[in-house]
Enzyme design. Structure first.
Site, PDB file in Angstrom:
ATOM      1  N   ALA A  31       0.871  -1.192   0.000  1.00  0.00           N
ATOM      2  CA  ALA A  31       0.000   0.000   0.000  1.00  0.00           C
ATOM      3  C   ALA A  31       0.904   1.238   0.000  1.00  0.00           C
ATOM      4  O   ALA A  31       0.810   2.102   0.879  1.00  0.00           O
ATOM      5  CB  ALA A  31      -0.960  -0.015   1.182  1.00  0.00           C
ATOM      6  N   HIS A  36       6.800   6.106   1.627  1.00  0.00           N
ATOM      7  CA  HIS A  36       7.715   5.028   1.224  1.00  0.00           C
ATOM      8  C   HIS A  36       8.673   5.534   0.144  1.00  0.00           C
ATOM      9  O   HIS A  36       9.852   5.176   0.136  1.00  0.00           O
ATOM     10  CB  HIS A  36       6.928   3.831   0.673  1.00  0.00           C
ATOM     11  CG  HIS A  36       6.026   3.190   1.660  1.00  0.00           C
ATOM     12  ND1 HIS A  36       4.665   3.238   1.565  1.00  0.00           N
ATOM     13  CD2 HIS A  36       6.290   2.487   2.795  1.00  0.00           C
ATOM     14  CE1 HIS A  36       4.119   2.583   2.579  1.00  0.00           C
ATOM     15  NE2 HIS A  36       5.078   2.131   3.341  1.00  0.00           N
ATOM     16  N   SER A 185       0.083   7.756   5.140  1.00  0.00           N
ATOM     17  CA  SER A 185       0.010   6.425   5.739  1.00  0.00           C
ATOM     18  C   SER A 185      -0.808   5.519   4.834  1.00  0.00           C
ATOM     19  O   SER A 185      -1.740   5.979   4.156  1.00  0.00           O
ATOM     20  CB  SER A 185      -0.685   6.539   7.100  1.00  0.00           C
ATOM     21  OG  SER A 185      -1.131   5.268   7.524  1.00  0.00           O
ATOM     22  N   ARG A 187      -2.911   3.543   5.789  1.00  0.00           N
ATOM     23  CA  ARG A 187      -4.276   3.525   6.319  1.00  0.00           C
ATOM     24  C   ARG A 187      -5.129   4.661   5.741  1.00  0.00           C
ATOM     25  O   ARG A 187      -6.356   4.574   5.752  1.00  0.00           O
ATOM     26  CB  ARG A 187      -4.260   3.620   7.838  1.00  0.00           C
ATOM     27  CG  ARG A 187      -3.772   2.335   8.462  1.00  0.00           C
ATOM     28  CD  ARG A 187      -3.460   2.508   9.918  1.00  0.00           C
ATOM     29  NE  ARG A 187      -2.661   1.387  10.376  1.00  0.00           N
ATOM     30  CZ  ARG A 187      -3.135   0.301  10.959  1.00  0.00           C
ATOM     31  NH1 ARG A 187      -4.414   0.193  11.167  1.00  0.00           N
ATOM     32  NH2 ARG A 187      -2.339  -0.673  11.325  1.00  0.00           N
TER      33      ARG A 187
END
Ligand code: PAF
Length: 287
Positions: A31, A36, A185, A187
């Site tokens: 994800a 990242h 994130s 999420r």
């Protein structure tokens, strides 16, 4: 991009690596997002070879629903990594990561795993320690890169790395934020547009804390109340916890009425909040 899912292929790659080269690892659970990308870009600048890993680690989820709901989109992640010029992706099976039993080991983390996030999510950091240690064991990188959004995780991973026979360098990278201030994130992919907008209130509350401490001798109890009100009044979020800790050892600041600016040590504030069933966390150096 080479996708490696077994140890033989990794070892064959390792044989081609020149002596003195630096291998950097960017561990992820997929994800992928700009947070990242920042880790990968930093690793690409500093290392001769960069391997990104994707493995959704079951043992770090304290709740099976959270594990099942964790966003996963392999094809999208692969395209994202190709776009960053990543040449090596390690995508191990559960069997390779947990050959005997899908269970966290028990590391002596000096109590780090019991504080803050650890108190709210029992076993979470033992799961993180287990999976990163296994990645270090399999891939033997010289460096590994982690984001400071998970500030406590970085401390845990440093402890795990220092306990290894061949310690590696843990590099931490700043939090990457949306324009609104919301920390990037995986999420966030599960947030509705309204929740995402409201979630910016977490960073607004953290910035408010930083400003407030500079102006007033404010104690934790009052600051927490004000921060809670900023976040809860966004309409779509509910604060789980706000904690003030000493940044150097993550010890909780116990006194509720002693002004935070009176300490001669850096203070880090940690926030966790729920948007529906999505748990969001953030942290910030407020003084
Ligand atoms: O930060 C994460 O994505 C995970 O906790 C990590 C470090 C990849 C371990 O599973």
């Amino acid at each position: 991009m080479k996708i490696i899912d077994d140890l033989n292929s990794w070892n064959s790659f390792k044989k081609t690596v020149k002596k003195g080269s630096i291998i950097g690892l960017v561990p992820t659970m997929g994800a992928l997002h700009d947070g990242h990308a920042a880790l990968i870009k930093k690793a690409q600048k500093e290392c001769s070879h960069v391997v990104t890993s994707i493995f959704i680690n079951p043992t770090q989820f304290d709740n099976s629903i959270d594990f099942q709901n964790y966003p996963s989109n392999s094809e999208k992640d692969i395209q994202f990594l190709k776009g960053l010029g990543v040449t090596l992706l390690f995508k191990p099976s559960e069997k390779l990561m947990y050959p005997y039993e899908i269970k966290a080991s028990n590391y002596d983390l000096n109590g780090l795993d019991k504080k803050l996030e650890g108190a709210l999510r029992p076993g979470h950091f033992q799961g993180v320690a287990t999976v990163v240690d296994r990645l270090f064991e399999l891939l033997e990188p010289d460096r590994a890169y982690f984001g400071l959004k998970d500030f406590q995780q970085v401390e845990v991973v440093k402890k795990v790395a220092s306990m290894r026979k061949n310690p590696l360098k843990i590099v931490s990278c700043r939090v990457v934020r949306e324009d609104s201030g919301l920390a990037k994130s995986s999420r966030n992919f599960r947030l509705s547009a309204k929740q995402k907008k409201a979630a910016a209130s977490i960073f607004q509350a953290l910035k408010f804390a930083e400003k407030e401490i500079k102006i007033f001798p404010i104690p934790p109890i009052a600051l927490e109340r004000e921060m809670k009100s900023i976040i809860n009044s966004s309409g779509f979020l509910k604060v789980e916890q706000i904690e003030f800790v000493f940044a150097d050892n993550l010890d909780l600041i116990k006194s509720q009425d002693y002004p935070l600016d009176h300490y001669q040590r850096d203070v880090q504030c940690f926030v966790s909040a729920f948007a529906g069933d999505v748990r969001l966390i953030d942290n910030y150096r407020i003084s």
